[in-house]
Design an enzyme around this catalytic site. Structure first.
Site, PDB file in Angstrom:
ATOM      1  N   ASP A  21       0.705  -1.205  -0.042  1.00  0.00           N
ATOM      2  CA  ASP A  21       0.021   0.051   0.004  1.00  0.00           C
ATOM      3  C   ASP A  21       0.663   1.255  -0.064  1.00  0.00           C
ATOM      4  O   ASP A  21       2.025   1.155   0.398  1.00  0.00           O
ATOM      5  CB  ASP A  21      -0.794   0.074   1.132  1.00  0.00           C
ATOM      6  CG  ASP A  21      -1.991   1.025   0.951  1.00  0.00           C
ATOM      7  OD1 ASP A  21      -2.249   1.646  -0.229  1.00  0.00           O
ATOM      8  OD2 ASP A  21      -2.723   1.351   2.105  1.00  0.00           O
ATOM      9  N   HIS A  38       2.687   3.186  -8.855  1.00  0.00           N
ATOM     10  CA  HIS A  38       2.678   1.662  -9.305  1.00  0.00           C
ATOM     11  C   HIS A  38       3.817   1.035  -9.795  1.00  0.00           C
ATOM     12  O   HIS A  38       4.563   0.068  -9.624  1.00  0.00           O
ATOM     13  CB  HIS A  38       1.361   1.351 -10.076  1.00  0.00           C
ATOM     14  CG  HIS A  38       0.190   1.837  -9.508  1.00  0.00           C
ATOM     15  ND1 HIS A  38      -0.216   1.528  -8.067  1.00  0.00           N
ATOM     16  CD2 HIS A  38      -0.948   2.460  -9.863  1.00  0.00           C
ATOM     17  CE1 HIS A  38      -1.458   2.054  -7.892  1.00  0.00           C
ATOM     18  NE2 HIS A  38      -2.085   2.418  -9.014  1.00  0.00           N
ATOM     19  N   LEU A 132      10.605 -20.731  -4.157  1.00  0.00           N
ATOM     20  CA  LEU A 132       9.531 -19.922  -3.786  1.00  0.00           C
ATOM     21  C   LEU A 132       8.481 -20.039  -4.747  1.00  0.00           C
ATOM     22  O   LEU A 132       8.390 -20.015  -5.663  1.00  0.00           O
ATOM     23  CB  LEU A 132      10.311 -18.496  -3.676  1.00  0.00           C
ATOM     24  CG  LEU A 132       9.110 -17.304  -3.393  1.00  0.00           C
ATOM     25  CD1 LEU A 132       8.710 -17.387  -1.885  1.00  0.00           C
ATOM     26  CD2 LEU A 132       9.523 -16.020  -3.664  1.00  0.00           C
TER      27      LEU A 132
HETATM   28  C1  FPP Z   1      -1.778   0.038  -3.369  1.00  0.00           C
HETATM   29  O1  FPP Z   1      -1.259   1.346  -3.318  1.00  0.00           O
HETATM   30  C2  FPP Z   1      -1.213  -0.716  -4.648  1.00  0.00           C
HETATM   31  C3  FPP Z   1      -1.926  -1.341  -5.549  1.00  0.00           C
HETATM   32  C4  FPP Z   1      -3.607  -1.138  -5.484  1.00  0.00           C
HETATM   33  C5  FPP Z   1      -1.420  -1.804  -6.668  1.00  0.00           C
HETATM   34  C6  FPP Z   1      -0.156  -2.731  -6.380  1.00  0.00           C
HETATM   35  C7  FPP Z   1       0.744  -3.123  -7.820  1.00  0.00           C
HETATM   36  C8  FPP Z   1       1.927  -2.959  -7.936  1.00  0.00           C
HETATM   37  C9  FPP Z   1       2.835  -2.783  -6.703  1.00  0.00           C
HETATM   38  C10 FPP Z   1       2.417  -3.113  -9.316  1.00  0.00           C
HETATM   39  C11 FPP Z   1       2.180  -4.560  -9.967  1.00  0.00           C
HETATM   40  C12 FPP Z   1       2.516  -5.640  -9.111  1.00  0.00           C
HETATM   41  C13 FPP Z   1       2.987  -6.975  -9.525  1.00  0.00           C
HETATM   42  C14 FPP Z   1       2.827  -7.875  -8.651  1.00  0.00           C
HETATM   43  C15 FPP Z   1       3.394  -7.133 -10.893  1.00  0.00           C
HETATM   44  P1  FPP Z   1      -2.688   2.546  -3.333  1.00  0.00           P
HETATM   45  O2  FPP Z   1      -2.705   3.014  -5.105  1.00  0.00           O
HETATM   46  O3  FPP Z   1      -3.668   2.156  -2.717  1.00  0.00           O
HETATM   47  O4  FPP Z   1      -1.733   3.716  -2.612  1.00  0.00           O
HETATM   48  P2  FPP Z   1      -2.368   4.829  -1.861  1.00  0.00           P
HETATM   49  O5  FPP Z   1      -3.078   4.151  -0.488  1.00  0.00           O
HETATM   50  O6  FPP Z   1      -1.196   5.841  -1.619  1.00  0.00           O
HETATM   51  O7  FPP Z   1      -3.494   5.657  -2.712  1.00  0.00           O
END
Ligand code: FPP
Length: 254
Positions: A21, A38, A132
């Site tokens: 997050d 992201h 893993l």
């Molecule tokens: C949460 O941060 C993150 C996500 C919803 C997406 C996670 C995706 C990645 C790290 C990239 C792709 C992953 C893989 C496994 C290839 P948020 O957007 O909720 O952040 P915020 O809380 O600050 O708004």
């Protein structure tokens, strides 16, 4: 002594789950669009996967896209899906090199076709790897998973495959998308939020929870080791008393 050396290889959890997050806030702090966060989050995914494989963790589950994330603006969803396709495509070679098996949990059928295609190809290609297991939670939420499990249990009762009196914890676990995956002993959440957000609710019944204020794109191997060391210093009692646990440990030593 560096952090990695402080990890007790005899007390490793089999399964670590992570709620990644803070990507959006990280990007905003830098005056950028959320997708920039992201994209940088992928670096953290790479680091943590590598660290987990090196240490000898058997399962690592990453919450990459929740059922609720479908409610985000369309351009963010599209960009995230595109990022998933390109990352899975680009990283499969590295997964093979590092003996990592890829798996996915969640409502996979709801993912766009190119994501499904890349995902299934990578899952198939890495299926014989023995190191893993990296589990991506995609279009996943616990309530979706439990509802789906209950529907399938009800159907199997209707068709006489199982009896209602057969239902026990093991049967329920077998109907979840995590079937065959041990429950996580440790759940990490980044970005300073103290929530579970509909993630692995059944499976984390006895998990240790670790929260850090580090935003996901900044999460590195040392942050992962810190969480692991913190976990290893906890006493896991499973409803028993401290004395019972210590007595058991003494008996095991003697
Ligand atoms: C949460 O941060 C993150 C996500 C919803 C997406 C996670 C995706 C990645 C790290 C990239 C792709 C992953 C893989 C496994 C290839 P948020 O957007 O909720 O952040 P915020 O809380 O600050 O708004």
């Amino acid at each position: 002594m560096d952090l990695k050396e402080q990890i007790n290889s005899e007390k490793l959890p089999q399964h670590i789950a992570i709620i990644m997050d803070g990507n959006g806030r990280w990007a905003k702090q830098k005056g950028n669009q959320r997708i920039f966060g992201h994209k940088n989050g992928v670096k953290a995914v790479r680091e943590v996967t590598e660290a987990a494989a090196e240490i000898g963790i058997k399962f690592l589950t990453l919450y990459a896209f929740s059922t609720e994330n479908w409610n985000r603006p369309k351009f963010e969803i599209d960009a995230l899906m595109q990022l998933l396709v390109s990352t899975i495509h680009a990283e499969t070679k590295t997964l093979m090199k590092n003996n990592v098996r890829l798996m996915a949990i969640g409502n996979k059928e709801s993912l766009p076709e190119p994501v499904q295609k890349n995902l299934y190809e990578s899952i198939e290609k890495t299926s014989q790897n023995t190191g893993l297991t990296l589990v991506l939670a995609l279009s996943y939420s616990s309530r979706w998973e439990m509802t789906n499990a209950m529907q399938r249990i009800a159907l199997d009762i209707e068709t006489g495959k199982i009896k209602s009196s057969d239902i026990n914890e093991q049967i329920i676990s077998n109907y979840l998308t995590t079937r065959g995956i041990p429950d996580p002993e440790l759940l990490i959440r980044t970005s300073g939020e103290y929530r579970i957000s509909n993630f692995l609710l059944w499976q984390i019944a006895y998990s240790e929870l670790y929260f850090t204020s580090t935003l996901w794109p900044d999460f590195r191997k040392d942050d992962f080791y810190k969480a692991l060391i913190d976990f290893q210093n906890r006493e896991r009692r499973f409803g028993k008393t401290s004395e019972q646990i210590n007595q058991k440990n003494e008996n095991e030593i003697n």
